[in-house]
Design an enzyme around this catalytic site. Structure first.
Site, PDB file in Angstrom:
ATOM      1  N   VAL A  87       0.846  -1.193   0.000  1.00 27.48           N
ATOM      2  CA  VAL A  87       0.000   0.000   0.000  1.00 27.48           C
ATOM      3  C   VAL A  87       0.883   1.245   0.000  1.00 27.48           C
ATOM      4  O   VAL A  87       1.704   1.443   0.898  1.00 27.48           O
ATOM      5  CB  VAL A  87      -0.931   0.016   1.224  1.00 27.48           C
ATOM      6  CG1 VAL A  87      -1.795   1.281   1.221  1.00 27.48           C
ATOM      7  CG2 VAL A  87      -1.815  -1.227   1.237  1.00 27.48           C
ATOM      8  N   TYR A 128      -4.783   2.948   9.767  1.00 27.13           N
ATOM      9  CA  TYR A 128      -5.729   1.918   9.368  1.00 27.13           C
ATOM     10  C   TYR A 128      -6.926   1.751  10.292  1.00 27.13           C
ATOM     11  O   TYR A 128      -7.879   1.045   9.952  1.00 27.13           O
ATOM     12  CB  TYR A 128      -4.987   0.600   9.193  1.00 27.13           C
ATOM     13  CG  TYR A 128      -4.053   0.642   8.003  1.00 27.13           C
ATOM     14  CD1 TYR A 128      -4.541   0.453   6.718  1.00 27.13           C
ATOM     15  CD2 TYR A 128      -2.698   0.926   8.161  1.00 27.13           C
ATOM     16  CE1 TYR A 128      -3.704   0.530   5.618  1.00 27.13           C
ATOM     17  CE2 TYR A 128      -1.858   0.998   7.068  1.00 27.13           C
ATOM     18  CZ  TYR A 128      -2.365   0.800   5.800  1.00 27.13           C
ATOM     19  OH  TYR A 128      -1.523   0.882   4.714  1.00 27.13           O
ATOM     20  N   PHE A 414       4.672  -9.349   5.589  1.00 32.18           N
ATOM     21  CA  PHE A 414       4.235  -9.617   4.217  1.00 32.18           C
ATOM     22  C   PHE A 414       3.898  -8.302   3.518  1.00 32.18           C
ATOM     23  O   PHE A 414       3.812  -7.268   4.131  1.00 32.18           O
ATOM     24  CB  PHE A 414       3.020 -10.547   4.190  1.00 32.18           C
ATOM     25  CG  PHE A 414       1.865 -10.119   5.069  1.00 32.18           C
ATOM     26  CD1 PHE A 414       0.894  -9.236   4.597  1.00 32.18           C
ATOM     27  CD2 PHE A 414       1.750 -10.598   6.372  1.00 32.18           C
ATOM     28  CE1 PHE A 414      -0.171  -8.855   5.389  1.00 32.18           C
ATOM     29  CE2 PHE A 414       0.690 -10.229   7.183  1.00 32.18           C
ATOM     30  CZ  PHE A 414      -0.271  -9.351   6.695  1.00 32.18           C
TER      31      PHE A 414
END
Length: 414
Positions: A87, A128, A414
């Site tokens: 992102v 987030y 990840f």
């Protein structure tokens, strides 16, 4: 007056666009280059059909991806989860709603794929929460003074044989050990093809002044039962050696194999400290050391969880004590989750369905995400004003049920 143009909606990445897309991501994270080995691996790991880009005047200005994972949840089930990553938004296009548009499209896609969970690791955790993510697992960091701290290992540790191996040559044996441990702890990922290569990346940029990656196997009765990967940083002072061991991975199929590997790392010649990052919060070595103060423990957020389908997600896990509660869930970003859900479950399974019954607890989808893996207590969240008890006793019942015997842990990023 200059007028800000409305940007196009995110679109699915085409394979031929990957190089520009990935370059945009690298620039968003400072523009540092990567080795050919790293670039090739992340190209292989990218599923273009699960990746999004925003393009302005023919140039990529934003990126987002969602790996296809299976996540261990309390009870040991392996549940489909979208691993949100890659992102980035170009600095020229900040504060224009680009990230929100990508998160909106991505969560709609995840729901359509039938994946009840979305997970991520956050470069900036504050970003987030507005999209429903919450920290559900933490990582333990330590810098252990191995010149003063000693280990008291369990019986049987001396029966474990250790040997140096080439990291790549014994990858299959290491992965077999890892696979044996995945179901034991919530938060762990079942590794899909190519993900095993992540642990072998050894670019010079990651080493600093440390050695290339080294690997040691643990064996019992001729069977590989554990492994560790690490680097050694040499340093000499006028008073003598002051080297450091930098741990990358350590996995053991049983307690004595783990203990043997920790003892090995503590005793490497010409070193006086061991640097540890992102280990399980309740890992046993903390109870083997002679002086926990000299281990300089620190805690950092690790895995962030977002329930995409509340009912399916809560049914996928088990509960360590019987629970029967009605949850009033608020979810502004994914409104299909909002409303009342009756959760009935125990150590064998659970059912979670819509209901019109009176609510027992009120909370947002963020609190559910935080508590989902058992690493964050509902009572603690209630103490912060994030969970409201509407029926006396419901909080204690749910808090015990949502708890777990072992702390959740994400074994790698990840």
């Amino acid at each position: 007056m200059w007028e800000m143009r409305e940007l196009p909606e995110p679109k699915v990445l085409e394979p031929g666009e990957w190089d520009e897309w990935y370059g945009t991501l690298l620039r968003a994270f400072g523009g540092l280059g990567e080795s050919a080995e790293e670039r090739e691996l992340f190209r292989a790991l990218t599923s273009c059909e699960r990746s999004l880009g925003v393009w302005d005047d023919g140039r990529c200005v934003a990126t987002a991806g969602a790996y296809e994972f299976r996540l261990t949840v309390p009870g040991g089930a392996s549940v489909p989860a979208a691993g949100v990553s890659m992102v980035g938004v170009s600095a020229t296009h900040r504060r224009r709603g680009v990230l929100t548009s990508m998160m909106r499209r991505q969560l709609d896609d995840v729901r359509a794929w039938g994946e009840p969970l979305a997970i991520l690791t956050a470069s900036e955790p504050a970003i987030y929460g507005r999209f429903g993510y919450a920290t559900a697992a933490f990582g333990l960091h330590a810098e252990i003074d191995t010149s003063r701290v000693r280990l008291s290992v369990p019986a049987g540790t001396d029966d474990v044989r250790l040997r140096y191996v080439d990291p790549g040559a014994e990858l299959e044996a290491c992965e077999a050990v890892y696979a044996r441990t995945v179901s034991r702890r919530a938060g762990m990922l079942a590794r899909r093809p190519d993900w095993e290569r992540l642990g072998l990346l050894d670019p010079q940029s990651e080493r600093g002044d440390a050695s290339p990656l080294q690997c040691v196997l643990a064996e019992r009765d001729g069977e590989v039962t554990g492994y560790t990967r690490f680097r050694v940083r040499r340093e000499w002072r006028d008073s003598g050696h002051n080297g450091q061991v930098v741990l990358q991975d350590l996995t053991g199929a049983d307690p004595v194999s783990e203990a043997a590997l920790w003892r090995f790392l503590f005793g490497i010649d010409l070193t006086t400290s061991l640097k540890v990052r992102a280990r399980p919060m309740d890992e046993a070595w903390q109870h083997l050391v002679s002086d926990i103060r000299r281990c300089e423990l620190r805690v950092r957020d690790s895995l962030h969880v977002r329930l995409v389908d509340v009912g399916t997600a809560l049914e996928a896990r088990t509960y360590q004590a019987p629970v029967d509660v009605v949850l009033e869930v608020e979810d502004a970003f994914c409104p299909w989750n909002s409303g009342r859900w009756r959760l009935s479950g125990d150590g064998k399974g659970a059912v979670c369905v819509r209901t019109s019954d009176a609510a027992d607890l009120a909370l947002s989808v963020r609190e559910l995400g935080a508590a989902y893996l058992g690493g964050v207590g509902l009572a603690s969240l209630a103490g912060a004003g994030r969970v409201r008890e509407l029926r006396q006793g419901a909080l204690a019942e749910a808090a015990v049920g949502f708890g777990t015997a072992t702390a959740p842990w994400l074994p790698h990023g990840f």
